[in-house]
Design a protein around this motif. Structure first.
Motif, PDB file in Angstrom:
ATOM      1  N   VAL A 104      13.338   4.290   4.729  1.00 43.36           N
ATOM      2  CA  VAL A 104      12.264   5.123   4.162  1.00 43.36           C
ATOM      3  C   VAL A 104      12.726   5.770   2.865  1.00 43.36           C
ATOM      4  O   VAL A 104      12.017   5.810   1.856  1.00 43.36           O
ATOM      5  CB  VAL A 104      11.811   6.177   5.176  1.00 43.36           C
ATOM      6  CG1 VAL A 104      10.849   7.170   4.533  1.00 43.36           C
ATOM      7  CG2 VAL A 104      11.158   5.516   6.370  1.00 43.36           C
ATOM      8  N   HIS A 105      13.967   6.288   2.899  1.00 44.08           N
ATOM      9  CA  HIS A 105      14.495   6.954   1.709  1.00 44.08           C
ATOM     10  C   HIS A 105      14.582   5.983   0.538  1.00 44.08           C
ATOM     11  O   HIS A 105      14.267   6.327  -0.609  1.00 44.08           O
ATOM     12  CB  HIS A 105      15.863   7.551   2.025  1.00 44.08           C
ATOM     13  CG  HIS A 105      16.467   8.261   0.839  1.00 44.08           C
ATOM     14  ND1 HIS A 105      17.243   7.619  -0.112  1.00 44.08           N
ATOM     15  CD2 HIS A 105      16.378   9.563   0.431  1.00 44.08           C
ATOM     16  CE1 HIS A 105      17.635   8.479  -1.029  1.00 44.08           C
ATOM     17  NE2 HIS A 105      17.126   9.674  -0.721  1.00 44.08           N
ATOM     18  N   ALA A 106      15.004   4.772   0.800  1.00 46.74           N
ATOM     19  CA  ALA A 106      15.121   3.780  -0.271  1.00 46.74           C
ATOM     20  C   ALA A 106      13.754   3.468  -0.875  1.00 46.74           C
ATOM     21  O   ALA A 106      13.596   3.351  -2.094  1.00 46.74           O
ATOM     22  CB  ALA A 106      15.772   2.519   0.269  1.00 46.74           C
ATOM     23  N   GLU A 107      12.750   3.319  -0.025  1.00 45.50           N
ATOM     24  CA  GLU A 107      11.408   3.023  -0.526  1.00 45.50           C
ATOM     25  C   GLU A 107      10.853   4.170  -1.344  1.00 45.50           C
ATOM     26  O   GLU A 107      10.328   3.977  -2.446  1.00 45.50           O
ATOM     27  CB  GLU A 107      10.480   2.716   0.644  1.00 45.50           C
ATOM     28  CG  GLU A 107       9.050   2.387   0.206  1.00 45.50           C
ATOM     29  CD  GLU A 107       8.141   2.124   1.384  1.00 45.50           C
ATOM     30  OE1 GLU A 107       7.547   1.043   1.436  1.00 45.50           O
ATOM     31  OE2 GLU A 107       8.024   3.008   2.231  1.00 45.50           O
TER      32      GLU A 107
ATOM     33  N   TRP B 270       0.819  -1.218   0.000  1.00 46.25           N
ATOM     34  CA  TRP B 270       0.000   0.000   0.000  1.00 46.25           C
ATOM     35  C   TRP B 270       0.844   1.255   0.000  1.00 46.25           C
ATOM     36  O   TRP B 270       0.521   2.238  -0.649  1.00 46.25           O
ATOM     37  CB  TRP B 270      -0.907  -0.014   1.243  1.00 46.25           C
ATOM     38  CG  TRP B 270      -1.667   1.276   1.348  1.00 46.25           C
ATOM     39  CD1 TRP B 270      -2.673   1.694   0.573  1.00 46.25           C
ATOM     40  CD2 TRP B 270      -1.410   2.314   2.294  1.00 46.25           C
ATOM     41  NE1 TRP B 270      -3.113   2.922   0.955  1.00 46.25           N
ATOM     42  CE2 TRP B 270      -2.330   3.344   2.018  1.00 46.25           C
ATOM     43  CE3 TRP B 270      -0.488   2.468   3.352  1.00 46.25           C
ATOM     44  CZ2 TRP B 270      -2.366   4.505   2.763  1.00 46.25           C
ATOM     45  CZ3 TRP B 270      -0.538   3.638   4.089  1.00 46.25           C
ATOM     46  CH2 TRP B 270      -1.473   4.659   3.789  1.00 46.25           C
ATOM     47  N   GLN B 271       1.999   1.251   0.753  1.00 44.65           N
ATOM     48  CA  GLN B 271       2.842   2.439   0.788  1.00 44.65           C
ATOM     49  C   GLN B 271       3.382   2.763  -0.608  1.00 44.65           C
ATOM     50  O   GLN B 271       3.448   3.930  -1.013  1.00 44.65           O
ATOM     51  CB  GLN B 271       4.011   2.244   1.768  1.00 44.65           C
ATOM     52  CG  GLN B 271       3.621   2.275   3.220  1.00 44.65           C
ATOM     53  CD  GLN B 271       3.167   0.908   3.713  1.00 44.65           C
ATOM     54  OE1 GLN B 271       3.127  -0.044   2.933  1.00 44.65           O
ATOM     55  NE2 GLN B 271       2.809   0.811   4.981  1.00 44.65           N
ATOM     56  N   GLN B 272       3.759   1.723  -1.359  1.00 49.33           N
ATOM     57  CA  GLN B 272       4.268   1.956  -2.711  1.00 49.33           C
ATOM     58  C   GLN B 272       3.162   2.488  -3.624  1.00 49.33           C
ATOM     59  O   GLN B 272       3.394   3.391  -4.445  1.00 49.33           O
ATOM     60  CB  GLN B 272       4.847   0.660  -3.269  1.00 49.33           C
ATOM     61  CG  GLN B 272       6.116   0.212  -2.552  1.00 49.33           C
ATOM     62  CD  GLN B 272       6.563  -1.164  -3.016  1.00 49.33           C
ATOM     63  OE1 GLN B 272       5.776  -1.944  -3.515  1.00 49.33           O
ATOM     64  NE2 GLN B 272       7.847  -1.466  -2.814  1.00 49.33           N
ATOM     65  N   ARG B 273       1.990   1.916  -3.509  1.00 45.81           N
ATOM     66  CA  ARG B 273       0.872   2.423  -4.324  1.00 45.81           C
ATOM     67  C   ARG B 273       0.540   3.860  -3.963  1.00 45.81           C
ATOM     68  O   ARG B 273       0.187   4.674  -4.820  1.00 45.81           O
ATOM     69  CB  ARG B 273      -0.368   1.534  -4.137  1.00 45.81           C
ATOM     70  CG  ARG B 273      -0.147   0.094  -4.567  1.00 45.81           C
ATOM     71  CD  ARG B 273      -1.467  -0.617  -4.826  1.00 45.81           C
ATOM     72  NE  ARG B 273      -2.364  -0.582  -3.684  1.00 45.81           N
ATOM     73  CZ  ARG B 273      -2.379  -1.477  -2.713  1.00 45.81           C
ATOM     74  NH1 ARG B 273      -1.507  -2.487  -2.738  1.00 45.81           N
ATOM     75  NH2 ARG B 273      -3.243  -1.403  -1.711  1.00 45.81           N
ATOM     76  N   LEU B 274       0.650   4.183  -2.655  1.00 44.63           N
ATOM     77  CA  LEU B 274       0.409   5.564  -2.242  1.00 44.63           C
ATOM     78  C   LEU B 274       1.402   6.506  -2.870  1.00 44.63           C
ATOM     79  O   LEU B 274       1.046   7.579  -3.385  1.00 44.63           O
ATOM     80  CB  LEU B 274       0.476   5.643  -0.707  1.00 44.63           C
ATOM     81  CG  LEU B 274       0.181   7.009  -0.079  1.00 44.63           C
ATOM     82  CD1 LEU B 274      -1.271   7.391  -0.306  1.00 44.63           C
ATOM     83  CD2 LEU B 274       0.492   6.991   1.420  1.00 44.63           C
TER      84      LEU B 274
ATOM     85  N   SER C 267      12.769   4.672  -4.687  1.00 47.06           N
ATOM     86  CA  SER C 267      12.477   3.679  -5.713  1.00 47.06           C
ATOM     87  C   SER C 267      11.183   4.007  -6.460  1.00 47.06           C
ATOM     88  O   SER C 267      10.982   3.552  -7.584  1.00 47.06           O
ATOM     89  CB  SER C 267      12.372   2.289  -5.077  1.00 47.06           C
ATOM     90  OG  SER C 267      11.251   2.223  -4.202  1.00 47.06           O
ATOM     91  N   ILE C 268      10.319   4.754  -5.871  1.00 41.76           N
ATOM     92  CA  ILE C 268       9.042   5.103  -6.491  1.00 41.76           C
ATOM     93  C   ILE C 268       9.048   6.518  -7.055  1.00 41.76           C
ATOM     94  O   ILE C 268       8.651   6.764  -8.196  1.00 41.76           O
ATOM     95  CB  ILE C 268       7.877   4.940  -5.500  1.00 41.76           C
ATOM     96  CG1 ILE C 268       7.817   3.507  -4.977  1.00 41.76           C
ATOM     97  CG2 ILE C 268       6.551   5.334  -6.146  1.00 41.76           C
ATOM     98  CD1 ILE C 268       7.553   2.478  -6.027  1.00 41.76           C
ATOM     99  N   CYS C 269       9.541   7.455  -6.226  1.00 38.46           N
ATOM    100  CA  CYS C 269       9.395   8.878  -6.569  1.00 38.46           C
ATOM    101  C   CYS C 269      10.638   9.483  -7.177  1.00 38.46           C
ATOM    102  O   CYS C 269      10.574  10.597  -7.700  1.00 38.46           O
ATOM    103  CB  CYS C 269       8.989   9.668  -5.327  1.00 38.46           C
ATOM    104  SG  CYS C 269       7.403   9.129  -4.641  1.00 38.46           S
ATOM    105  N   GLY C 270      11.794   8.846  -7.073  1.00 37.79           N
ATOM    106  CA  GLY C 270      12.993   9.402  -7.667  1.00 37.79           C
ATOM    107  C   GLY C 270      13.351  10.745  -7.081  1.00 37.79           C
ATOM    108  O   GLY C 270      13.446  10.928  -5.868  1.00 37.79           O
ATOM    109  N   ALA C 271      13.543  11.708  -7.969  1.00 38.13           N
ATOM    110  CA  ALA C 271      13.950  13.045  -7.526  1.00 38.13           C
ATOM    111  C   ALA C 271      12.890  13.711  -6.672  1.00 38.13           C
ATOM    112  O   ALA C 271      13.197  14.624  -5.897  1.00 38.13           O
ATOM    113  CB  ALA C 271      14.256  13.919  -8.745  1.00 38.13           C
ATOM    114  N   ALA C 272      11.658  13.295  -6.771  1.00 36.52           N
ATOM    115  CA  ALA C 272      10.589  13.900  -5.981  1.00 36.52           C
ATOM    116  C   ALA C 272      10.459  13.298  -4.590  1.00 36.52           C
ATOM    117  O   ALA C 272       9.549  13.659  -3.842  1.00 36.52           O
ATOM    118  CB  ALA C 272       9.261  13.747  -6.725  1.00 36.52           C
ATOM    119  N   SER C 273      11.365  12.349  -4.239  1.00 35.11           N
ATOM    120  CA  SER C 273      11.239  11.682  -2.946  1.00 35.11           C
ATOM    121  C   SER C 273      11.685  12.555  -1.781  1.00 35.11           C
ATOM    122  O   SER C 273      11.416  12.251  -0.619  1.00 35.11           O
ATOM    123  CB  SER C 273      12.065  10.389  -2.955  1.00 35.11           C
ATOM    124  OG  SER C 273      13.450  10.696  -3.150  1.00 35.11           O
TER     125      SER C 273
END
Length: 885
Positions: free
Chosen positions: A772-775, A670-674, A778-784
């Motif tokens: 947290v940063h790794a997760e 769910w966190q990744q989908r979020l 991996s999804i948001c890239g520069a927007a993480s």
């Protein structure tokens, strides 16, 4: 009433009876039926008149003599006047002059017993002067003769014979010597007649004396008889005559009766022969009616009325009554056929003219117009009922499931398309027949009362009523039905476009046909309004179709990364939104945006359709935002967070080996989908909405400024909600582990124990932040960075709170330990610290006593350098450059 006719010219100006005269003038009748009278020198010449135009008539002169006016009489203008005159004269026909009749060349022989010829005019006496009159073509004008001899005559047999008239008329060019010779001839002829009488008596003296003796003898016998029988012999003579008559009747009664019957038969046969046309006319009328040769019937009927219309003969009246009855039946038949639909205009016009020629009582043309209007109304109702019944039958045959599909098609079904085409064709064809018929009627070509003021208004009401019924049916056919505006959502876009364009083409073809008829503006505006409403309806259908598809995007989300952009991992949803909008706007541009002939612009500035376009566009975009929100906040598979640091630190490492129940669609938790939903929202706000605006510009549509801005605001709010949700579900458990881990194992620092490293909770915080940063990366890239900054800010706030609650460090070792830990955390999170987080750490460090000795400061630097060396990999992972990941 129109102006009276005026005769201004004739050709020729004189001639004998039967001369073909061309009459020219003005207002000589609007039609042939309008000319009701024509007199030349007082003689009625209507039967021979041929009406050519309102300025020309050709007729033959009658048996007129002398000068006279040419008077024309019309039904519309009355009796007219003449500015010219025609002179009629009678030609004398001699033995050598060309003539159409036989002229006796000699006097007829004297008949015995003193009978004269049957025709006294059959013989023309020779010239009494014995002169030839051949070549006397230049005659003395008759008008001048009338003026010279007002009471005389030039005929030898007339009592008022004038020799001067005769000489001027027959010998105006004869020389004087010839006239003297003629006078000598006339005198000699008279003397010879006198001498002939005397010689006749001399030659017949004996016969004359014998006749005298006979007369004396008759006189004596008459006197003797008078002495014997008296002076009154008549009674006995009458009795004898009566007796002879009785005897004769008894002898010849049978013969006389047969003779009488024979005379009657001959008279009847003669009557039948002379009036064969009249007696055969009833049978001829029946035969021509069966052959549908109605023109012959009208011509024969007009002829018989002119010949026998005023007859007093009972037999003729009886035949005329029978003919009139047949003509009345024919009128009724023609009237019925004229009203029976369908019928073409040419045939209907023919029936109208026939009824007018037969003097039918009533306005035939107006009845034909009203019949066509009633037929048009009934035809459109029949078309509607037919396709309604067909639609119901199809629904019953398909069953419930297919019936539902058919209802979803709504106005886009094949049945509705056929209905539209049939209704448009009916309106165009019937108005193409009705309107020209009405124009000819009001032009006065079809008789009746076209000048009646209420007729114009009645015709206008007829046209408007028919167009309004057509408009109502088209609204029911095309703008309503199953699925209402959203109807057709189940159809492919190509089918939807094809059917919409077909229906719109039918409407425009009907509209163009009405424009060619030059109808009034009111019925045209009604049809144009239907076309405009249908175009708006088509635009809304495409937008509603896009809205339905956008609302169903949640089912199309597979959480498969289609693109990794500057805003993170992007799924297919933004691309589908752009595709659906592009498809809808392209369909609008191809199908309904272009205006036809005399049609209003669909998307004019400030118009209602333009407002509807922007409104539905905003609904589509906000529906996409709602889909993202639903996907982001749906977390049925959310993991149970506990307050142990292991659950957070191992979250990323357990991703590949977690149970299937912990995964969502596409193997994403769910966190990744979020996070992926947040990336979609940001990408949509920054890229997709710009592309949608460009599509509006490409298709020359009004710019969706307000919908785009409202959607951007909604997406910004959604991004904030996603960040807060992620912080709540990821940051709060992480922060909750700080205080238990801080005091786990060692709760306080010994005074004697030297400080050689930070306590384990510091490393646990760093490892948790790395996880947290790794997760997020991996999804948001520069927007993480946004998510990591928020969590770091929360961690710093918790550290500041714990520092404020902890007792003040009283020893050097405690102060060094506390300052070392906060400094290491600050160094580790330097790339993600906000100003607010910096303030929290500064507040925590401000509560720790400063390092007083140089030894403590060196020890502090030594421990920091050792931390950097040992944690180089971890620090690099936490503070990596987002652009290179």
């Amino acid at each position: 009433m129109g102006p009276p006719p005026v005769v201004t010219g004739i050709s020729p100006k004189e001639g004998p009876p039967g001369t073909r005269v061309t009459i020219r003038g003005e207002f000589l009748g609007t039609t042939a039926n309008d000319l009701i009278g024509l007199k030349i020198c007082g003689c009625d010449c209507l039967l021979s008149a041929e009406w050519k135009s309102k300025n020309k008539i050709v007729a033959r002169s009658g048996p007129c003599k002398g000068r006279g006016d040419i008077i024309a009489t019309t039904r519309s203008g009355g009796e007219g006047t003449s500015t010219v005159q025609f002179r009629g004269y009678h030609e004398s026909i001699g033995p050598v002059k060309e003539s159409a009749v036989w002229v006796e060349e000699a006097a007829p022989p004297s008949l015995p017993w003193g009978r004269r010829p049957m025709s006294p005019t059959a013989y023309t006496p020779p010239d009494p002067l014995g002169l030839s009159t051949e070549g006397e073509d230049c005659k003395f004008p008759e008008d001048e003769l009338n003026e010279l001899f007002p009471d005389g005559s030039g005929k030898l047999s007339d009592e008022n014979f004038q020799p001067g008239w005769y000489l001027l008329e027959h010998h105006s060019n004869t020389s004087f010597e010839d006239l003297r010779a003629g006078m000598v001839f006339l005198q000699r002829k008279v003397e010879s007649q006198k001498e002939g009488q005397l010689s006749f008596l001399k030659a017949n003296t004996g016969a004359v004396m014998d006749q005298l003796d006979r007369l004396v003898l008759l006189k004596n016998m008459f006197e003797e008889d008078q002495r014997k029988n008296g002076k009154e012999p008549l009674p006995s003579l009458q009795a004898a005559i009566e007796e002879s008559i009785t005897l004769a009747d008894s002898l010849f009664s049978e013969i006389l009766s047969r003779k009488e019957n024979a005379d009657k038969t001959r008279e009847a046969l003669s009557l039948l022969t002379r009036h064969k046309f009249l007696f055969q006319l009833p049978a001829s009328i029946d035969k021509n009616i069966r052959k549908k040769e109605y023109d012959l019937v009208v011509n024969d009927y007009t002829r018989v009325k002119n010949l026998f219309g005023n007859t007093d003969v009972k037999l003729f009246q009886k035949i005329l009554a029978e003919i009139d009855k047949k003509i009345e039946d024919l009128k009724e038949k023609l009237h019925t056929r004229m009203k029976t639909m369908p019928i073409n205009v040419q045939e209907q016009t023919k029936y109208i003219r026939l009824l007018i020629s037969l003097n039918w009582e009533g306005d035939a043309a107006w009845i034909a117009i009203t019949s066509r209007k009633d037929y048009l109304m009934g035809l459109m109702n029949k078309v509607k009922d037919h396709f309604k019944q067909k639609e119901e039958q199809e629904s019953n045959e398909k069953g419930k499931r297919k019936q539902k599909e058919s209802e979803n098609e709504g106005p886009w079904s094949m049945t509705r398309a056929a209905w539209c085409g049939a209704a448009c064709g009916a309106l165009a064809s019937e108005l193409n027949a009705l309107w020209p018929l009405a124009r000819r009627y009001f032009a006065g070509e079809l008789g009746g009362e076209p000048t009646a003021p209420q007729r114009h208004s009645n015709l206008k009401e007829m046209i408007i009523a028919a167009v309004e019924v057509f408009s109502e049916h088209m609204r029911e056919c095309l703008l309503s039905g199953g699925g209402s505006v959203a109807g057709g959502g189940a159809l492919p876009v190509d089918v939807l476009r094809t059917r919409l364009l077909a229906n719109l083409r039918h409407l425009r073809e009907a509209y163009d046909s009405l424009l060619k008829l030059d109808l009034p503006s009111q019925p045209l505006s009604i049809v144009e309004k239907v076309i405009f409403e249908y175009r708006v309806h088509g635009m809304v259908v495409f937008l509603q179709r896009a809205l339905r598809r956008v609302k169903g995007l949640a089912d199309a989300e597979t959480w498969k990364v289609e693109q990794f952009s500057d805003y993170g991992a992007i799924t297919i949803l933004p691309h589908l939104l752009e595709t659906y909008m592009n498809e809808a706007l392209s369909s609008i541009h191809k199908c309904v945006l272009t205006s036809g002939r005399r049609e209003s612009a669909l998307l004019a500035d400030g118009s209602e359709p333009a407002a509807q376009l922007l409104k539905h566009t905003q609904q589509i975009l906000l529906a996409f935002v709602a889909v993202l929100r639903d996907l982001a906040l749906q977390h049925d598979d959310e993991a149970d967070f506990n307050n142990t640091s292991l659950s957070v630190a191992l979250d990323q490492r357990l991703e590949d080996g977690a149970a299937g129940s912990m995964r969502g669609p596409g193997g994403r938790n769910w966190q990744q989908r979020l996070l992926m939903t947040g990336a979609n929202a940001q990408y949509t706000r920054r890229r997709t909405l710009s592309n949608v605006t460009a599509v509006f510009d490409n298709f020359s549509l009004p710019k969706p400024t307000q919908p785009i801005q409202v959607t951007k605001d909604a997406l910004s709010t959604l991004e904030t909600t996603i960040a807060e949700t992620y912080l709540e579900h990821k940051g709060d458990p992480l922060v909750g582990t700080i205080e238990p881990s801080m005091y786990m194992g060692r709760h306080k620092t010994d005074v004697e124990t030297p400080v050689d490293d930070a306590r384990p909770y510091v490393y646990e915080i760093i490892n948790n932040l790395i996880a947290v940063h790794a997760e997020v990366d991996s999804i948001c890239g520069a927007a993480s960075s946004r998510y990591v900054r928020d969590i770091c800010e929360t961690v710093c706030e918790e550290l500041a709170r714990l520092a404020a609650c902890a007792p003040v460090a009283t020893t050097r070792s405690a102060a060094l330990q506390a300052r070392l830990e906060y400094t290491l955390l600050r160094f580790a999170c330097a790339e993600h610290l906000t100003r607010k987080a910096e303030n929290y750490l500064m507040e925590a460090l401000a509560g720790i006593p400063p390092l007083e000795t140089e030894e403590d400061k060196n020890r502090m630097d030594e421990l920091i350098q050792g931390f950097k060396k040992r944690m180089e990999l971890q620090l690099g992972s936490l503070n990596c450059n987002m652009e290179t990941v």
